[in-house]
Design an enzyme around this catalytic site. Structure first.
Site, PDB file in Angstrom:
ATOM      1  N   SER A 218       0.851  -1.182   0.000  1.00 17.22           N
ATOM      2  CA  SER A 218       0.000   0.000   0.000  1.00 17.22           C
ATOM      3  C   SER A 218       0.891   1.236   0.000  1.00 17.22           C
ATOM      4  O   SER A 218       1.687   1.403  -0.923  1.00 17.22           O
ATOM      5  CB  SER A 218      -0.946  -0.017   1.217  1.00 17.22           C
ATOM      6  OG  SER A 218      -1.841   1.077   1.171  1.00 17.22           O
ATOM      7  N   THR A 219       0.825   2.082   1.020  1.00 19.30           N
ATOM      8  CA  THR A 219       1.597   3.327   1.045  1.00 19.30           C
ATOM      9  C   THR A 219       3.091   3.042   0.890  1.00 19.30           C
ATOM     10  O   THR A 219       3.665   2.274   1.644  1.00 19.30           O
ATOM     11  CB  THR A 219       1.352   4.076   2.369  1.00 19.30           C
ATOM     12  OG1 THR A 219      -0.044   4.236   2.557  1.00 19.30           O
ATOM     13  CG2 THR A 219       2.037   5.435   2.348  1.00 19.30           C
TER      14      THR A 219
ATOM     15  N   HIS B 261      -2.655  -1.121  -3.330  1.00 16.27           N
ATOM     16  CA  HIS B 261      -3.773  -0.199  -3.145  1.00 16.27           C
ATOM     17  C   HIS B 261      -3.531   1.026  -4.017  1.00 16.27           C
ATOM     18  O   HIS B 261      -2.582   1.787  -3.783  1.00 16.27           O
ATOM     19  CB  HIS B 261      -3.880   0.235  -1.683  1.00 16.27           C
ATOM     20  CG  HIS B 261      -4.194  -0.890  -0.746  1.00 16.27           C
ATOM     21  ND1 HIS B 261      -3.965  -0.810   0.611  1.00 16.27           N
ATOM     22  CD2 HIS B 261      -4.717  -2.124  -0.960  1.00 16.27           C
ATOM     23  CE1 HIS B 261      -4.339  -1.932   1.193  1.00 16.27           C
ATOM     24  NE2 HIS B 261      -4.798  -2.752   0.251  1.00 16.27           N
TER      25      HIS B 261
ATOM     26  N   MET C  43      -0.003   1.120   5.000  1.00 18.22           N
ATOM     27  CA  MET C  43      -0.746   1.504   6.190  1.00 18.22           C
ATOM     28  C   MET C  43      -1.890   0.529   6.429  1.00 18.22           C
ATOM     29  O   MET C  43      -2.519   0.053   5.488  1.00 18.22           O
ATOM     30  CB  MET C  43      -1.284   2.927   6.019  1.00 18.22           C
ATOM     31  CG  MET C  43      -2.111   3.444   7.182  1.00 18.22           C
ATOM     32  SD  MET C  43      -2.542   5.193   7.000  1.00 18.22           S
ATOM     33  CE  MET C  43      -3.484   5.148   5.465  1.00 18.22           C
TER      34      MET C  43
ATOM     35  N   ASP D 162      -4.341  -4.747   5.987  1.00 22.70           N
ATOM     36  CA  ASP D 162      -4.790  -5.579   4.864  1.00 22.70           C
ATOM     37  C   ASP D 162      -3.664  -6.505   4.421  1.00 22.70           C
ATOM     38  O   ASP D 162      -2.530  -6.062   4.221  1.00 22.70           O
ATOM     39  CB  ASP D 162      -5.227  -4.691   3.692  1.00 22.70           C
ATOM     40  CG  ASP D 162      -5.854  -5.488   2.561  1.00 22.70           C
ATOM     41  OD1 ASP D 162      -6.506  -6.502   2.847  1.00 22.70           O
ATOM     42  OD2 ASP D 162      -5.695  -5.083   1.392  1.00 22.70           O
TER      43      ASP D 162
END
Length: 365
Positions: A176-177, A202, A295, A298
């Site tokens: 993600s991030t 993401h 972050m 997930d």
């Protein structure tokens, strides 16, 4: 609690005013200044010492990417890009993430006031998260030297139909991030005959296609945005579309990509947990899972399911992660057997992939 000090950089007076108003509404954020271009911003950074910058791309005197590249070389600090949600905006934003930006906020093309107000919570959350990150300069990766390897097919074709199910390595990666840059580091080090890689990052729908194309340009593997029913093949990496879940499925003869338009899972679509669960159920012990920077949590439970099914699993370490949320959650859950710095992950994935599959199969029998 000390507030996050933000400098807003944008050539539009309206955008500067709207962003400043939105950010100032959060009691944990203080807008210490605004700048109409990077040259003004350079002086204000020295004077005001902000914690985070919001940065536009198209500005007079110096574009945002040039400024960002210079900033990350001379004075690395957290930057959130403010970019238009267009094909060109997506390309530029991905380049900014490669150069060291932490995250991005999409700038609408019309009805600025109402749309920006609706996104106030999002931009404030991104700025506060950015303040907690450790800016990283683009990692230069030395590609692994892998000698060409021929199979017996070069001499004599195999006559019988192989039983592919349970007999092939598949690598599943979630992020993600900070993940767009972390995935680049991994894919850049992969040889052209690497095991197939399924990736859930993401990312908004408008960005996943350009992101896949960018990864294809920097990797020896063939990288694409996954299509429903697409065969999963060696030397290929498949990136989940920004609006659909990616699953690995068996169609009776081979592994294929399946896209699912179900609801968000863990508030994400695509979701890493969905990918990992499908790989755990369909591929089982021969699979390899890796959870990178991001972050939230997930992917943590999905990675645990992969490990319980006999798959080999690993996570990125805290020091090399932009945000150690997802890999940290997986590690605390016991979902991974190894924790490695980012620049060691590609080599380790290849090492694990070279291990005899029978060994992995025995581990769960």
């Amino acid at each position: 609690m000390q507030r996050v000090r933000v400098l807003v950089i944008d050539d539009s007076a309206l955008v500067r005013k709207l962003l400043s108003t939105m950010l100032a509404c959060d009691p944990a954020i203080e807008v210490v200044g605004v700048a109409a271009d990077p040259l003004i911003a350079r002086e204000k950074i020295k004077q005001l010492e902000p914690d985070v910058l919001t940065l536009d791309v198209e500005m007079p005197r110096m574009d945002g990417l040039t400024f960002l590249e210079n900033l990350m070389r001379l004075r690395p600090m957290p930057v959130v890009m403010v970019s238009s949600l267009t094909q060109q905006g997506a390309e530029v934003t991905l380049r900014a993430l490669e150069l060291g930006a932490v995250d991005f906020f999409t700038k609408p093309s019309n009805d600025l006031a109402s749309t920006f107000a609706a996104g106030a919570q999002e931009i404030c959350a991104k700025v506060k998260l950015a303040a907690l990150t450790r800016p990283r300069v683009r990692t230069i990766v030395r590609k692994l030297e892998v000698a060409p390897r021929l199979s017996a097919d070069a001499v004599l074709p195999r006559a019988q139909t192989p039983d592919s199910r349970g007999g092939s390595r598949i690598i599943a990666i979630g992020a993600s991030t900070g993940g767009t840059e972390a995935i680049r580091v991994v894919l850049e080090a992969m040889p052209p005959d690497a095991p197939p890689i399924l990736i859930t990052q993401h990312i908004p729908a408008a960005f996943s296609g350009p992101f896949a194309a960018r990864m294809d340009n920097c990797s020896a593997m063939r990288v694409c945005e996954a299509r429903d029913g697409q065969p999963i093949q060696h030397g290929h990496a498949y990136i989940a579309p920004g609006s659909q879940h990616l699953l690995a499925m068996w169609d009776g003869a081979r592994y294929v990509c399946r896209l699912h338009d179900g609801p968000p899972v863990n508030r994400h679509k695509p979701s890493v947990d969905v990918l990992f669960r499908s790989v755990a159920a369909t591929v089982g012990a021969p699979a390899i899972g890796a959870l990178l920077t991001g972050m939230g949590d997930d992917g943590a439970r999905g990675l645990a399911e992969m490990r319980e099914g006999g798959a080999m699993t690993l996570v990125q370490d805290e020091a090399s992660s932009v945000v150690w949320g997802m890999p940290g959650a997986a590690w605390k859950l016991g979902a991974a057997s190894e924790m490695l710095p980012l620049d060691h992950i590609a080599a380790r994935l290849l090492e694990l992939a070279r291990q005899p599959i029978a060994r992995a199969m025995r581990a769960v029998t």
